[in-house]
Design a protein around this motif. Structure first.
Motif, PDB file in Angstrom:
ATOM      1  N   PHE A  31       1.049  -1.125  -0.155  1.00 17.67           N
ATOM      2  CA  PHE A  31      -0.538  -0.140  -0.420  1.00 17.67           C
ATOM      3  C   PHE A  31       0.870   1.594  -0.072  1.00 17.67           C
ATOM      4  N   GLN A  32      -0.013   2.287  -0.456  1.00 18.12           N
ATOM      5  CA  GLN A  32       1.251   3.598  -0.420  1.00 18.12           C
ATOM      6  C   GLN A  32       0.759   4.859   0.503  1.00 18.12           C
ATOM      7  N   TYR A  33       0.882   6.083   0.916  1.00 14.31           N
ATOM      8  CA  TYR A  33       1.064   6.471   1.299  1.00 14.31           C
ATOM      9  C   TYR A  33       0.212   7.811   0.709  1.00 14.31           C
ATOM     10  N   ALA A  34       0.266   7.514  -0.786  1.00 14.89           N
ATOM     11  CA  ALA A  34       0.102   8.956  -1.702  1.00 14.89           C
ATOM     12  C   ALA A  34      -1.221   8.669  -2.042  1.00 14.89           C
ATOM     13  N   ASN A  35      -1.554   7.516  -1.632  1.00 13.69           N
ATOM     14  CA  ASN A  35      -2.920   7.321  -1.909  1.00 13.69           C
ATOM     15  C   ASN A  35      -3.933   7.235  -0.999  1.00 13.69           C
ATOM     16  N   LEU A  36      -3.878   7.305   0.397  1.00 11.50           N
ATOM     17  CA  LEU A  36      -4.558   7.792   0.971  1.00 11.50           C
ATOM     18  C   LEU A  36      -5.526   8.458   0.573  1.00 11.50           C
ATOM     19  N   VAL A  37      -6.871   7.996   1.485  1.00 13.50           N
ATOM     20  CA  VAL A  37      -8.389   8.536   1.205  1.00 13.50           C
ATOM     21  C   VAL A  37      -8.574   8.678   2.636  1.00 13.50           C
ATOM     22  N   VAL A  38      -9.220   9.834   2.880  1.00 12.12           N
ATOM     23  CA  VAL A  38      -8.908  10.620   4.794  1.00 12.12           C
ATOM     24  C   VAL A  38     -10.117  10.510   4.155  1.00 12.12           C
TER      25      VAL A  38
END
Length: 400
Positions: A31-38
């Motif tokens: 998984f990638q932090y850059a793709n994080l959805v909040v």
């Protein structure tokens, strides 16, 4: 829903952020932090005003990390969302075959107002080792730490502003494959939540341990060195037995030689005068595979070696060696270590010696020891946790 760009690594999430388009893109390797959805929680946790009322692991913060994985698609975009229940299929492998791993680490509010996480990269590396042994998917340590940083940032107001409490962090991964067949899972979930927590033990009287050689936690070739849920369920009954004998935890013995390994879910140490008349701090080695390689344990060993006050050894010792040394007044201190416990003194060991048909009580003078090594270690680690001592390589600062 908002997507967080990687350029925002060192900034807290605020309502002024722009809205980005949501994506369902997958990444196979991690998984990638850059793709994080909040998604922000509109409800807030209420906590007792007295930190001593917190207990351990009863009050949870407002948000959690949730990431799905599929063997064909790889890792889906990570989400930080309001703390909530999981919805999983009744046939999920985790519910039937205990295919589950977890970690435990803490964030501390420092005396300088900075939030520090204690050596989290070691937890993530240990979690990855557990994942490989459980045939669960691998992930990238750096990406996991960036996500945990973000989770802490979002709930930063819940990190206790006292050195009597902390924010306990619980990453976990489990198999969600909807198939009643024993084998690798084609789906899994990686998640992480936090809990506002106080002290684990009352150390005023010292910890009492029950040592019964018939109760075994791990064995050679087993999975004692991994942080799997299946290691803990069998220990609960033994914990009840210990409580019936007015003890706090079990002390685990292994094999015919009755090697001393762990205490409850904690590593242990003995300060003694050994057979060669040397002052020695001894702890069982982790290369046996019988015990969990604790991060606090590793830190205690490294600190003790830095101080150079005594010989420090990672060596096996047996219950009979321990009992004889106590009788000969060569044991000065006996203590446990762990994320929840920090460093805690052991005052008594109740040994069920069924070969002799006796219950042997070993009184350990830890609390009255002149050296008070356990207390010095506890204080040093606490000072590092809360920023009273700077040790940058052990402190990950969460930028707010």
């Amino acid at each position: 829903m908002r997507k967080i760009s990687s350029v925002l690594l060192k900034r807290s999430i605020t309502s002024s952020f722009s809205h980005f388009s949501t994506t369902s893109s997958c990444t196979r390797s991690s998984f990638q932090y850059a793709n994080l959805v909040v998604e922000k929680n509109t409800k807030k946790q209420r906590l007792p005003s007295d930190p001593s009322k917190l207990g351990f692991g009863r009050y949870f913060s407002n948000h959690m990390i949730d990431i799905d994985w599929d063997v064909k698609e790889g890792w889906f975009a990570p989400k930080i969302k309001p703390f909530q229940n999981f919805a999983i299929h009744p046939a999920s492998k985790v519910l039937h075959y205990a295919q589950q791993i977890f970690e435990g680490l803490k964030a501390y509010y420092g005396v300088d107002g900075k939030i520090r996480v204690f050596r989290p990269e070691l937890n993530m590396e240990r979690m990855r080792r557990s994942a490989r042994r459980s045939t669960l998917p691998d992930f990238n340590t750096r990406e996991a730490l960036l996500l945990i940083d973000e989770l802490i940032r979002i709930d930063a107001d819940l990190v206790p502003k006292t050195d009597q409490a902390s924010l306990y962090i619980r990453p976990m991964m489990f198999a969600t494959d909807q198939h009643l067949g024993i084998g690798e899972s084609a789906q899994a979930k990686w998640a992480c939540f936090t809990a506002i927590t106080g002290s684990y033990f009352n150390y005023d009287r010292g910890i009492r341990l029950l040592a019964d050689p018939e109760m075994v936690r791990s064995w050679k070739g087993g999975v004692g060195q991994y942080k799997m849920g299946c290691n803990y369920a069998p220990t609960i009954f033994v914990g009840k037995m210990a409580a019936m004998h007015d003890c706090d935890q079990a002390m685990w013995l292994s094999g015919e030689d009755r090697l001393v390994t762990e205490a409850g879910a904690m590593n242990l140490f003995m300060l003694w005068t050994n057979e060669d008349n040397e002052l020695e701090l001894i702890t069982p080695p982790t290369d046996s595979g019988l015990l969990l390689p604790g991060i606090t344990r590793q830190s205690v060993v490294e600190l003790a070696k830095e101080w150079n006050l005594m010989k420090v050894s990672e060596t096996n010792f047996t219950m009979s060696q321990l009992a004889r040394a106590v009788q000969e007044k060569r044991v000065h201190e006996f203590f446990v270590s762990g994320t929840a416990a920090n460093v805690g003194p052991v005052s008594e060991i109740l040994h069920c010696d069924k070969e002799k048909g006796i219950m042997e009580k070993l009184l350990i003078p830890t609390m009255s020891s002149k050296m008070q090594l356990y207390k010095r270690l506890h204080t040093a680690l606490s000072d590092i946790h809360y920023g009273r001592i700077e040790k940058p390589e052990w402190q990950r600062i969460v930028e707010l």
